[in-house]
Design a protein around this motif. Structure first.
Motif, PDB file in Angstrom:
ATOM      1  N   LYS B   9      -1.089  -1.436  -8.472  1.00 21.57           N
ATOM      2  CA  LYS B   9       0.306  -1.942  -8.311  1.00 21.57           C
ATOM      3  C   LYS B   9       1.053  -0.720  -8.545  1.00 21.57           C
ATOM      4  O   LYS B   9       2.172  -0.521  -7.961  1.00 21.57           O
ATOM      5  N   TYR B  35       4.292  -0.061   5.516  1.00 18.98           N
ATOM      6  CA  TYR B  35       5.753   0.251   5.516  1.00 18.98           C
ATOM      7  C   TYR B  35       5.979   0.938   4.275  1.00 18.98           C
ATOM      8  O   TYR B  35       5.316   0.856   3.257  1.00 18.98           O
ATOM      9  N   GLN B  37       9.201   1.353   1.707  1.00 18.11           N
ATOM     10  CA  GLN B  37      10.555   0.635   1.247  1.00 18.11           C
ATOM     11  C   GLN B  37      11.299   1.587   0.218  1.00 18.11           C
ATOM     12  O   GLN B  37      10.764   1.868  -0.808  1.00 18.11           O
ATOM     13  N   PRO B  39      15.052   2.136  -1.923  1.00 16.89           N
ATOM     14  CA  PRO B  39      16.214   1.297  -2.055  1.00 16.89           C
ATOM     15  C   PRO B  39      17.516   1.399  -1.333  1.00 16.89           C
ATOM     16  O   PRO B  39      17.747   2.339  -0.670  1.00 16.89           O
ATOM     17  N   GLY B  40      18.039   0.238  -0.897  1.00 15.43           N
ATOM     18  CA  GLY B  40      18.991   0.063  -0.146  1.00 15.43           C
ATOM     19  C   GLY B  40      18.633   0.077   1.413  1.00 15.43           C
ATOM     20  O   GLY B  40      19.380   0.301   2.343  1.00 15.43           O
ATOM     21  N   GLN B  41      17.387   0.389   1.708  1.00 20.14           N
ATOM     22  CA  GLN B  41      17.096   0.579   3.237  1.00 20.14           C
ATOM     23  C   GLN B  41      15.864  -0.276   3.633  1.00 20.14           C
ATOM     24  O   GLN B  41      15.258  -1.026   2.948  1.00 20.14           O
ATOM     25  N   GLY B  42      15.893  -0.736   4.923  1.00 24.41           N
ATOM     26  CA  GLY B  42      15.064  -1.763   5.352  1.00 24.41           C
ATOM     27  C   GLY B  42      13.412  -1.033   5.538  1.00 24.41           C
ATOM     28  O   GLY B  42      13.368   0.097   5.302  1.00 24.41           O
ATOM     29  N   LEU B  43      12.547  -1.917   5.574  1.00 23.31           N
ATOM     30  CA  LEU B  43      11.094  -1.298   5.685  1.00 23.31           C
ATOM     31  C   LEU B  43      11.151  -0.359   7.047  1.00 23.31           C
ATOM     32  O   LEU B  43      11.468  -0.815   8.099  1.00 23.31           O
ATOM     33  N   LEU B  45       8.316   1.561   9.294  1.00 25.81           N
ATOM     34  CA  LEU B  45       7.035   1.777   9.826  1.00 25.81           C
ATOM     35  C   LEU B  45       6.169   2.946   9.730  1.00 25.81           C
ATOM     36  O   LEU B  45       6.669   4.106  10.117  1.00 25.81           O
ATOM     37  N   PHE B  88       8.103   2.421  -2.456  1.00 27.12           N
ATOM     38  CA  PHE B  88       7.296   1.415  -2.653  1.00 27.12           C
ATOM     39  C   PHE B  88       6.772   0.969  -1.247  1.00 27.12           C
ATOM     40  O   PHE B  88       7.297   1.121  -0.222  1.00 27.12           O
ATOM     41  N   LEU B  90       4.133  -0.848   1.384  1.00 27.95           N
ATOM     42  CA  LEU B  90       4.036  -2.336   1.632  1.00 27.95           C
ATOM     43  C   LEU B  90       2.846  -2.437   2.751  1.00 27.95           C
ATOM     44  O   LEU B  90       3.105  -1.686   3.753  1.00 27.95           O
ATOM     45  N   GLY B 107       1.389  -7.759   1.649  1.00 25.68           N
ATOM     46  CA  GLY B 107       0.924  -7.590   0.401  1.00 25.68           C
ATOM     47  C   GLY B 107       1.891  -7.433  -0.735  1.00 25.68           C
ATOM     48  O   GLY B 107       3.101  -7.602  -0.448  1.00 25.68           O
ATOM     49  N   PRO B 108       1.456  -7.558  -2.102  1.00 24.37           N
ATOM     50  CA  PRO B 108       2.454  -7.384  -2.929  1.00 24.37           C
ATOM     51  C   PRO B 108       2.912  -6.027  -3.277  1.00 24.37           C
ATOM     52  O   PRO B 108       3.745  -5.887  -4.065  1.00 24.37           O
ATOM     53  N   GLY B 109       2.442  -4.805  -2.669  1.00 23.02           N
ATOM     54  CA  GLY B 109       2.970  -3.598  -2.863  1.00 23.02           C
ATOM     55  C   GLY B 109       2.227  -2.586  -3.582  1.00 23.02           C
ATOM     56  O   GLY B 109       1.788  -3.211  -4.845  1.00 23.02           O
ATOM     57  N   ARG B 111       3.700   0.655  -5.747  1.00 30.08           N
ATOM     58  CA  ARG B 111       4.749   1.667  -6.394  1.00 30.08           C
ATOM     59  C   ARG B 111       4.046   2.918  -6.580  1.00 30.08           C
ATOM     60  O   ARG B 111       3.475   2.913  -7.616  1.00 30.08           O
TER      61      ARG B 111
END
Lengths: 112, 115
Positions: B9, B35, B37, B39-43, B45, B88, B90, B107-109, B111
């Motif tokens: 995790k 993916y 991720q 902060p403030g951005q979309g996923l 690829l 993060f 994913l 999935g849960p991702g 970090r």
């Protein structure tokens, strides 16, 4: 917790009220749309989807509206609850194509 | 209990080290995705795989590598060449063929923090 919600537009809603989260999509060829909910520190969770041959779809307490003319998608949450607090983002896809385009998200804060 | 699992995790790495993130799914899905991720951005690829022993670069593949030796597993290696790896990560999967197969499940991702 996970900082995925930083710098995102925020919608604050009183508990029990209805929430409307909006999304503008980019590709007029997209024919499949999904809404995801992401809680802090967790992976996105599927909420509801809609195909381009529909303009409305309802789930449990959620409704998605699609306006292809203006390339706009919205998610309506009825009787918003504290557990609905999360980041919500839309995704668009051309059916069968591998690449999905994700929006940046909207943070929903439910005020008890 | 079907789903997608990611481990660990939380992961800490020193600069200059490679690190591998695990992704496993027991949904019998053909396609798997990674993916990133921020902060403030979309996923965004990184890589995807439609079938075992095949994978394709996504939009931000530089500094990453993957393998797909088994249907249920799609590990991601973050190499020292990735200039800004703290993020993060994913993993997602999707049923490849049939009706209603366009949805990706996540999935849960993991970090990852580079010290």
């Amino acid at each position: 917790g996970e900082s995925v919600g930083l710098h995102l537009p925020t919608l604050s809603v009183q508990e029990g009220d209805n929430s409307i989260i909006n999304c503008a999509y980019s590709n007029s060829a997209s024919d499949y749309f999904i809404w995801y909910k992401q809680e802090s520190g967790k992976g996105p969770q599927f909420i509801i989807d809609i195909r381009s041959n529909m303009d409305k779809r309802q789930g449990q307490r959620v409704t998605v509206l699609l306006n292809k003319t203006v390339k706009h998608l919205s998610l309506q949450i009825a009787a918003t609850q504290p557990g609905d607090s999360a980041v919500y983002f839309c995704a668009e896809n051309i059916g069968g194509y591998q690449k999905v385009t994700f929006g940046t998200g909207t943070k929903l804060q439910v005020i008890p | 209990d079907g789903g997608i699992t990611q481990s660990p995790k939380y992961l800490f790495r020193k600069e200059g080290q490679n690190v591998t993130l695990s992704c496993e799914q027991n949904l019998n899905h053909d396609a798997m995705y990674w993916y990133r991720q921020d902060p403030g951005q979309g996923l965004r690829l990184i890589y995807y795989s439609q079938i075992v022993n095949d994978f394709q670069k996504g939009d931000i593949a530089e500094g990453y590598s993957v393998s797909r030796e088994k249907k249920e597993s799609f590990p991601l290696t973050v190499t020292s060449a990735q200039k800004n790896p703290t993020a993060f990560y994913l993993c997602a999967s999707r049923e490849q063929w049939g009706v209603g197969t366009d949805t990706q499940y996540f999935g849960p991702g993991t970090r990852l923090t580079v010290l």
